[in-house]
Structures are given as structure tokens and as C-alpha cells.
Design a protein around this motif. Structure first.
Motif, short mmCIF file in Angstrom:
data_model
loop_
_atom_site.label_atom_id
_atom_site.label_comp_id
_atom_site.label_asym_id
_atom_site.label_seq_id
_atom_site.Cartn_x
_atom_site.Cartn_y
_atom_site.Cartn_z
N ILE A 81 0.48 -0.83 -0.25
CA ILE A 81 -0.24 0.13 0.26
C ILE A 81 1.21 1.29 0.29
N ALA A 82 2.16 1.25 0.71
CA ALA A 82 2.59 2.65 1.29
C ALA A 82 3.13 2.65 -0.81
N LEU A 83 3.85 1.19 -0.88
CA LEU A 83 4.78 1.29 -2.39
C LEU A 83 3.72 1.67 -3.84
N ASN A 84 2.32 1.73 -3.35
CA ASN A 84 1.35 2.13 -4.69
C ASN A 84 1.55 3.55 -3.82
N GLN A 85 1.00 4.18 -3.12
CA GLN A 85 0.69 5.17 -2.72
C GLN A 85 2.06 6.32 -3.23
N ALA A 86 3.22 6.01 -2.96
CA ALA A 86 4.78 6.42 -3.76
C ALA A 86 4.48 6.50 -4.73
#
Length: 115
Positions: A81-86
Motif C-alpha cells: 500500500i505504501a509503495l502504491n501511494q509512493a
């Protein structure tokens, strides 16, 4: 029967609205704990000083770092999820930074992802 319902509805409305009219009318409104406090808007320089990293590239770098930490701690779903947001921040970095600049809160880019 209809008349009784109308009268009951009117009585209920009056009972519920009386406390609103009985309350003291403060012309300034608000909470009593805020009385005497004078507030003013922050300048652009003050907003930048307290806002933190308001640059899309820096935010993306922070999200990537958080994703690595989450992955190392055994949270692969949160890391993804954090990678997608980044990736969203990186994809739309120019538009996001233009909006931050229009608001006067864009900070200088300090991460390795800067163009």
C-alpha cells in the motif's frame, strides 16, 4: 386520527426546538474556552517552517522508506500500500508540486528522487 398526529407532531417539534431558543445568544458564537484568544493567519514563511516535507518527491521517498520498514517488519500488505501511494506521488509529482506552490507551501526537494 390525522388531526391527532398533526397535533402530536407540532407538540414534539415545539418541545425539541424550545431549548435552542432558550439558550443564551452569544453574538460571537463559539466555545467559551476560546473567548479572549486572538488568532491570525500564518504567513507563507511560517507555514513552510512548520509544514514539513511538502514536496511530492520527498513524500514519495518517505513512503518508499516506510514501505521498506513495513516489509522488514513482516507487513507485506501495508508495504505494498505504501509503495502504491509512493508511485502515485511520483506519477503526479509535477501537478502536486504546482498545487503546493500555488498554496505557498512548497518546500525544496531534498530526496534522491528529485528531478
Amino acid at each position: 386520527m390525522q388531526l391527532k398526529k398533526v397535533i402530536a407532531s407540532a407538540a414534539a417539534a415545539m418541545v425539541l426546538s424550545v431549548p435552542a431558543f432558550a439558550a443564551p445568544q452569544d453574538p460571537q458564537g463559539g466555545f467559551s474556552s476560546l473567548l479572549g484568544i486572538e488568532a491570525q493567519a500564518l504567513t507563507a514563511a511560517e507555514m513552510q517552517a512548520i509544514s514539513g516535507a511538502l514536496n511530492a518527491f520527498d513524500i514519495a521517498a518517505a513512503l518508499n522508506a516506510r514501505a521498506e520498514t513495513l516489509s522488514a517488519n513482516g507487513h507485506p500488505i501495508l508495504a505494498q500500500i505504501a509503495l502504491n501511494q509512493a508511485n502515485r506521488y511520483l506519477t503526479n509529482a509535477e501537478v502536486i508540486n504546482a498545487r503546493y506552490a500555488a498554496l505557498g507551501v512548497l518546500t525544496a526537494c531534498t530526496s534522491s528522487l528529485c528531478p
